[in-house]
Design a protein around this motif. Structure first.
Motif, PDB file in Angstrom:
ATOM      1  N   GLU A  83       0.826  -1.210   0.000  1.00 62.49           N
ATOM      2  CA  GLU A  83       0.000   0.000   0.000  1.00 62.49           C
ATOM      3  C   GLU A  83       0.864   1.265   0.000  1.00 62.49           C
ATOM      4  O   GLU A  83       0.543   2.224  -0.700  1.00 62.49           O
ATOM      5  CB  GLU A  83      -0.963  -0.001   1.189  1.00 62.49           C
ATOM      6  N   LEU A  84       1.953   1.256   0.748  1.00 58.86           N
ATOM      7  CA  LEU A  84       2.853   2.417   0.729  1.00 58.86           C
ATOM      8  C   LEU A  84       3.525   2.564  -0.629  1.00 58.86           C
ATOM      9  O   LEU A  84       3.694   3.688  -1.121  1.00 58.86           O
ATOM     10  CB  LEU A  84       3.915   2.283   1.821  1.00 58.86           C
ATOM     11  N   VAL A  85       3.891   1.451  -1.245  1.00 57.43           N
ATOM     12  CA  VAL A  85       4.492   1.512  -2.582  1.00 57.43           C
ATOM     13  C   VAL A  85       3.476   2.079  -3.571  1.00 57.43           C
ATOM     14  O   VAL A  85       3.790   2.979  -4.355  1.00 57.43           O
ATOM     15  CB  VAL A  85       4.996   0.124  -3.033  1.00 57.43           C
ATOM     16  N   LYS A  86       2.246   1.595  -3.528  1.00 61.20           N
ATOM     17  CA  LYS A  86       1.198   2.099  -4.424  1.00 61.20           C
ATOM     18  C   LYS A  86       0.944   3.590  -4.203  1.00 61.20           C
ATOM     19  O   LYS A  86       0.739   4.339  -5.148  1.00 61.20           O
ATOM     20  CB  LYS A  86      -0.101   1.317  -4.228  1.00 61.20           C
ATOM     21  N   LEU A  87       0.957   4.007  -2.949  1.00 61.92           N
ATOM     22  CA  LEU A  87       0.767   5.419  -2.630  1.00 61.92           C
ATOM     23  C   LEU A  87       1.880   6.259  -3.250  1.00 61.92           C
ATOM     24  O   LEU A  87       1.628   7.331  -3.813  1.00 61.92           O
ATOM     25  CB  LEU A  87       0.736   5.598  -1.109  1.00 61.92           C
ATOM     26  N   ASN A  88       3.101   5.762  -3.193  1.00 58.35           N
ATOM     27  CA  ASN A  88       4.231   6.457  -3.816  1.00 58.35           C
ATOM     28  C   ASN A  88       4.104   6.467  -5.333  1.00 58.35           C
ATOM     29  O   ASN A  88       4.429   7.464  -5.974  1.00 58.35           O
ATOM     30  CB  ASN A  88       5.549   5.822  -3.384  1.00 58.35           C
ATOM     31  N   VAL A  89       3.643   5.375  -5.910  1.00 61.37           N
ATOM     32  CA  VAL A  89       3.452   5.310  -7.362  1.00 61.37           C
ATOM     33  C   VAL A  89       2.402   6.325  -7.800  1.00 61.37           C
ATOM     34  O   VAL A  89       2.593   7.047  -8.776  1.00 61.37           O
ATOM     35  CB  VAL A  89       3.062   3.872  -7.799  1.00 61.37           C
ATOM     36  N   ARG A  90       1.295   6.404  -7.061  1.00 63.58           N
ATOM     37  CA  ARG A  90       0.240   7.371  -7.408  1.00 63.58           C
ATOM     38  C   ARG A  90       0.731   8.807  -7.292  1.00 63.58           C
ATOM     39  O   ARG A  90       0.258   9.686  -8.004  1.00 63.58           O
ATOM     40  CB  ARG A  90      -0.991   7.156  -6.531  1.00 63.58           C
ATOM     41  N   GLY A  91       1.694   9.060  -6.422  1.00 59.93           N
ATOM     42  CA  GLY A  91       2.219  10.407  -6.232  1.00 59.93           C
ATOM     43  C   GLY A  91       3.270  10.820  -7.247  1.00 59.93           C
ATOM     44  O   GLY A  91       3.708  11.968  -7.251  1.00 59.93           O
ATOM     45  N   LYS A  93       4.971  11.959 -10.762  1.00 56.42           N
ATOM     46  CA  LYS A  93       4.623  12.703 -11.976  1.00 56.42           C
ATOM     47  C   LYS A  93       4.871  11.793 -13.170  1.00 56.42           C
ATOM     48  O   LYS A  93       5.525  10.755 -13.069  1.00 56.42           O
ATOM     49  CB  LYS A  93       5.458  13.971 -12.063  1.00 56.42           C
ATOM     50  N   ASP A  94       4.369  12.187 -14.339  1.00 56.59           N
ATOM     51  CA  ASP A  94       4.485  11.358 -15.544  1.00 56.59           C
ATOM     52  C   ASP A  94       5.918  11.058 -15.948  1.00 56.59           C
ATOM     53  O   ASP A  94       6.196  10.009 -16.516  1.00 56.59           O
ATOM     54  CB  ASP A  94       3.751  12.011 -16.718  1.00 56.59           C
ATOM     55  N   ASP A  95       6.836  11.965 -15.651  1.00 56.22           N
ATOM     56  CA  ASP A  95       8.227  11.789 -16.068  1.00 56.22           C
ATOM     57  C   ASP A  95       9.099  11.204 -14.952  1.00 56.22           C
ATOM     58  O   ASP A  95      10.317  11.236 -15.033  1.00 56.22           O
ATOM     59  CB  ASP A  95       8.813  13.110 -16.536  1.00 56.22           C
ATOM     60  N   ALA A  96       8.469  10.674 -13.909  1.00 55.26           N
ATOM     61  CA  ALA A  96       9.223  10.170 -12.761  1.00 55.26           C
ATOM     62  C   ALA A  96       9.035   8.670 -12.596  1.00 55.26           C
ATOM     63  O   ALA A  96       8.077   8.078 -13.087  1.00 55.26           O
ATOM     64  CB  ALA A  96       8.790  10.892 -11.496  1.00 55.26           C
ATOM     65  N   GLY A  97       9.994   8.062 -11.893  1.00 55.97           N
ATOM     66  CA  GLY A  97       9.928   6.648 -11.579  1.00 55.97           C
ATOM     67  C   GLY A  97      10.193   6.435 -10.102  1.00 55.97           C
ATOM     68  O   GLY A  97      10.529   7.362  -9.368  1.00 55.97           O
ATOM     69  N   LEU A  98      10.051   5.195  -9.685  1.00 50.79           N
ATOM     70  CA  LEU A  98      10.258   4.843  -8.287  1.00 50.79           C
ATOM     71  C   LEU A  98      11.474   3.932  -8.165  1.00 50.79           C
ATOM     72  O   LEU A  98      11.524   2.875  -8.792  1.00 50.79           O
ATOM     73  CB  LEU A  98       9.017   4.144  -7.724  1.00 50.79           C
ATOM     74  N   ARG A  99      12.453   4.368  -7.383  1.00 46.71           N
ATOM     75  CA  ARG A  99      13.647   3.561  -7.110  1.00 46.71           C
ATOM     76  C   ARG A  99      13.434   2.873  -5.770  1.00 46.71           C
ATOM     77  O   ARG A  99      13.381   3.531  -4.730  1.00 46.71           O
ATOM     78  CB  ARG A  99      14.906   4.417  -7.049  1.00 46.71           C
ATOM     79  N   ILE A 100      13.276   1.552  -5.804  1.00 51.30           N
ATOM     80  CA  ILE A 100      13.116   0.776  -4.576  1.00 51.30           C
ATOM     81  C   ILE A 100      14.497   0.291  -4.172  1.00 51.30           C
ATOM     82  O   ILE A 100      15.112  -0.512  -4.865  1.00 51.30           O
ATOM     83  CB  ILE A 100      12.145  -0.400  -4.779  1.00 51.30           C
ATOM     84  N   ARG A 101      14.969   0.818  -3.039  1.00 55.05           N
ATOM     85  CA  ARG A 101      16.295   0.439  -2.543  1.00 55.05           C
ATOM     86  C   ARG A 101      16.105  -0.652  -1.497  1.00 55.05           C
ATOM     87  O   ARG A 101      15.541  -0.403  -0.429  1.00 55.05           O
ATOM     88  CB  ARG A 101      17.024   1.647  -1.960  1.00 55.05           C
ATOM     89  N   LEU A 102      16.557  -1.856  -1.838  1.00 53.26           N
ATOM     90  CA  LEU A 102      16.410  -3.005  -0.949  1.00 53.26           C
ATOM     91  C   LEU A 102      17.556  -3.045   0.047  1.00 53.26           C
ATOM     92  O   LEU A 102      18.713  -3.214  -0.339  1.00 53.26           O
ATOM     93  CB  LEU A 102      16.399  -4.302  -1.761  1.00 53.26           C
ATOM     94  N   MET A 103      17.231  -2.897   1.305  1.00 52.35           N
ATOM     95  CA  MET A 103      18.212  -2.975   2.375  1.00 52.35           C
ATOM     96  C   MET A 103      18.033  -4.355   3.014  1.00 52.35           C
ATOM     97  O   MET A 103      17.140  -4.551   3.839  1.00 52.35           O
ATOM     98  CB  MET A 103      17.972  -1.846   3.376  1.00 52.35           C
ATOM     99  N   ILE A 104      18.851  -5.310   2.590  1.00 56.89           N
ATOM    100  CA  ILE A 104      18.689  -6.700   3.001  1.00 56.89           C
ATOM    101  C   ILE A 104      19.793  -7.051   3.983  1.00 56.89           C
ATOM    102  O   ILE A 104      20.963  -7.105   3.619  1.00 56.89           O
ATOM    103  CB  ILE A 104      18.738  -7.640   1.774  1.00 56.89           C
ATOM    104  N   ASP A 105      19.407  -7.313   5.243  1.00 58.36           N
ATOM    105  CA  ASP A 105      20.396  -7.620   6.261  1.00 58.36           C
ATOM    106  C   ASP A 105      20.768  -9.101   6.288  1.00 58.36           C
ATOM    107  O   ASP A 105      21.932  -9.433   6.282  1.00 58.36           O
ATOM    108  CB  ASP A 105      19.895  -7.153   7.626  1.00 58.36           C
ATOM    109  N   PRO A 106      19.814 -10.023   6.308  1.00 64.73           N
ATOM    110  CA  PRO A 106      20.216 -11.430   6.392  1.00 64.73           C
ATOM    111  C   PRO A 106      20.704 -11.968   5.055  1.00 64.73           C
ATOM    112  O   PRO A 106      20.073 -11.767   4.018  1.00 64.73           O
ATOM    113  CB  PRO A 106      18.937 -12.143   6.844  1.00 64.73           C
ATOM    114  N   PHE A 107      21.832 -12.673   5.078  1.00 67.40           N
ATOM    115  CA  PHE A 107      22.434 -13.181   3.855  1.00 67.40           C
ATOM    116  C   PHE A 107      21.522 -14.125   3.064  1.00 67.40           C
ATOM    117  O   PHE A 107      21.496 -14.041   1.833  1.00 67.40           O
ATOM    118  CB  PHE A 107      23.763 -13.879   4.170  1.00 67.40           C
ATOM    119  N   PRO A 108      20.759 -15.036   3.684  1.00 76.42           N
ATOM    120  CA  PRO A 108      19.933 -15.958   2.885  1.00 76.42           C
ATOM    121  C   PRO A 108      18.920 -15.274   1.975  1.00 76.42           C
ATOM    122  O   PRO A 108      18.448 -15.880   1.018  1.00 76.42           O
ATOM    123  CB  PRO A 108      19.228 -16.812   3.942  1.00 76.42           C
TER     124      PRO A 108
END
Length: 170
Positions: A83-91, A93-108
């Motif tokens: 839902e937060l991702v969708k909210l960001n997508v709706r916000g 502009k037409d010329d913008a994109g969403l960069r999802i930065r994955l902060m992954i702590d556990p190695f597996p």
């Protein structure tokens, strides 16, 4: 294209009889964040590892790739995160994109091919399963693995009197 950052953290990994458990939360985004105690619990079922083994053996057809991507999406984007991702997508502009930065702590969890995540976040009404559903192939998304460092960055000083030389390969 200008990208807006959304930081997504995966942490608290534990292996159990029914699968692999961890927690996910949006650490920061223009449209909000989740506190650590509001992180959602997620379970990686053994079936996902079986799908990944079939992917490695190149035994997945188009429907199998989409099914794998949807399974990854359910794991990476549990309901409140989605839902937060969708909210960001709706916000955006037409010329913008969403960069999802994955902060992954556990190695597996780092060995999972998150780039195969399949989620129709821009064109949710489309009846067709197109390649744009894969976050790694959609030009309006950038999926970045963001390394979590346990300590502050150190300094990089040359040894001796020679200038420092650096080679980077991508």
């Amino acid at each position: 294209m200008r990208f807006v950052n959304l930081d997504l953290e995966l942490f608290g990994y534990e292996k159990a009889a029914d699968g692999e458990h961890f927690r996910a939360r949006v650490v920061d985004s223009p449209e909000g964040r989740q506190k650590q105690d509001a992180a959602e619990s997620v379970v990686l079922r053994p079936e996902l590892r079986e799908q990944l083994a079939r992917l490695e053996r190149r035994k997945l057809d188009w429907a199998g790739l989409v099914a794998l991507g949807e399974t990854l999406a359910a794991v990476l984007l549990p309901p409140q995160v989605r839902e937060l991702v969708k909210l960001n997508v709706r916000g955006l502009k037409d010329d913008a994109g969403l960069r999802i930065r994955l902060m992954i702590d556990p190695f597996p969890l780092t060995d999972l091919p998150w780039e195969y995540t399949y989620a129709l976040l821009f064109d949710a009404n489309s009846p067709q399963k197109t390649a744009d559903g894969f976050l790694g192939l959609n030009r309006r998304f950038s999926l970045v693995r963001y390394e979590v460092l346990p300590q502050a960055d150190g300094t990089l000083d040359p040894v001796g009197t020679s200038p420092l030389r650096l080679v980077a390969l991508l």
